[in-house]
Design a protein around this motif. Structure first.
Motif, mmCIF file in Angstrom:
data_model
loop_
_atom_site.group_PDB
_atom_site.id
_atom_site.type_symbol
_atom_site.label_atom_id
_atom_site.label_comp_id
_atom_site.label_asym_id
_atom_site.label_seq_id
_atom_site.Cartn_x
_atom_site.Cartn_y
_atom_site.Cartn_z
ATOM 1 N N GLN A 100 -61.338 -5.389 28.825
ATOM 2 C CA GLN A 100 -62.009 -6.281 29.769
ATOM 3 C C GLN A 100 -61.130 -7.494 30.031
ATOM 4 O OE1 GLN A 100 -65.886 -7.267 28.271
ATOM 5 N NE2 GLN A 100 -66.803 -5.472 29.231
ATOM 6 N N GLY A 101 -60.989 -7.839 31.289
ATOM 7 C CA GLY A 101 -60.230 -9.025 31.645
ATOM 8 C C GLY A 101 -58.730 -8.853 31.579
ATOM 9 N N GLY A 102 -58.261 -7.633 31.431
ATOM 10 C CA GLY A 102 -56.810 -7.398 31.362
ATOM 11 C C GLY A 102 -56.253 -7.735 29.997
ATOM 12 N N GLY A 103 -55.019 -8.174 29.948
ATOM 13 C CA GLY A 103 -54.382 -8.486 28.672
ATOM 14 C C GLY A 103 -53.491 -7.358 28.216
ATOM 15 N N GLN A 104 -53.165 -7.358 26.933
ATOM 16 C CA GLN A 104 -52.275 -6.357 26.354
ATOM 17 C C GLN A 104 -52.885 -4.961 26.444
ATOM 18 O OE1 GLN A 104 -49.157 -6.608 24.911
ATOM 19 N NE2 GLN A 104 -49.177 -8.644 25.835
ATOM 20 N N PRO A 105 -52.075 -3.951 26.718
ATOM 21 C CA PRO A 105 -52.569 -2.569 26.707
ATOM 22 C C PRO A 105 -53.028 -2.170 25.300
ATOM 23 C CG PRO A 105 -50.382 -2.696 27.691
ATOM 24 C CD PRO A 105 -50.665 -4.037 27.084
ATOM 25 N N SER A 106 -53.793 -1.111 25.229
ATOM 26 C CA SER A 106 -54.277 -0.621 23.935
ATOM 27 C C SER A 106 -53.107 -0.180 23.054
ATOM 28 C CB SER A 106 -55.227 0.564 24.143
ATOM 29 O OG SER A 106 -54.512 1.691 24.618
ATOM 30 N N ARG A 107 -53.351 -0.194 21.747
ATOM 31 C CA ARG A 107 -52.345 0.295 20.794
ATOM 32 C C ARG A 107 -52.129 1.794 20.972
ATOM 33 N NH1 ARG A 107 -51.545 -3.043 15.762
ATOM 34 N NH2 ARG A 107 -50.528 -1.118 15.168
ATOM 35 N N ILE A 150 -61.035 -3.274 23.133
ATOM 36 C CA ILE A 150 -60.775 -2.101 23.977
ATOM 37 C C ILE A 150 -62.105 -1.381 24.183
ATOM 38 C CG2 ILE A 150 -59.586 0.100 24.188
ATOM 39 C CD1 ILE A 150 -57.721 -2.287 24.431
ATOM 40 N N ASP A 151 -62.470 -1.173 25.432
ATOM 41 C CA ASP A 151 -63.694 -0.454 25.770
ATOM 42 C C ASP A 151 -63.397 1.028 25.952
ATOM 43 O OD1 ASP A 151 -65.253 -2.771 25.828
ATOM 44 O OD2 ASP A 151 -64.767 -3.144 27.929
ATOM 45 N N ILE A 152 -64.358 1.861 25.528
ATOM 46 C CA ILE A 152 -64.253 3.313 25.706
ATOM 47 C C ILE A 152 -65.080 3.682 26.912
ATOM 48 C CG2 ILE A 152 -64.739 5.563 24.678
ATOM 49 C CD1 ILE A 152 -64.558 4.169 21.925
#
Length: 119
Positions: A35-42, A117-119
């Motif tokens: 949500q809101g952008g930011g760093q990609p998931s691990r 991180i949202d699923i």
């Protein structure tokens, strides 16, 4: 947050729809997003904390058991950016112990991605 994705409560279907030692197939379209952008998931960056479909059940001795039914492996998600839909699937069976009428807290849930991180 990690371990808090969508879930299926098996308590309502045990004995009616789910029986031991039969093959089951699971398939779902999923995507990870922040949500809101930011760093990609691990998962996207390093192939870590990727989605897993997990069975959890508490037996009559109050022992909580976990078993992964399907895993979104690093090989299958490498270079797939967050926000892109993909399929996670698995074939599995349930043991008598996992779906006993005496067991409680039976559910299938998505786990894996880190907090934020949202699923």
């Amino acid at each position: 947050t990690r371990g808090r994705g969508p879930f299926i409560d098996l308590g309502t279907v045990l004995g009616e729809c789910i029986v031991p030692d039969k093959d089951y197939i699971f398939s779902a379209r999923v995507r990870l997003s922040r949500q809101g952008g930011g760093q990609p998931s691990r998962c996207f960056q390093m192939g870590e904390n990727c989605l897993k479909l997990r069975l959890q059940a508490m037996d009559v001795e109050d022992e909580l058991h976990f078993r992964h039914l399907a895993v979104d492996t690093a090989e299958s998600v490498q270079y797939i950016p967050d926000g892109v839909w993909r399929t996670i699937h698995g074939n599995f069976t349930f043991s008598e112990r996992e779906i006993s009428d005496n067991a409680t807290y039976n559910k299938i849930t998505f786990v894996g991605p880190e907090a934020g991180i949202d699923i």
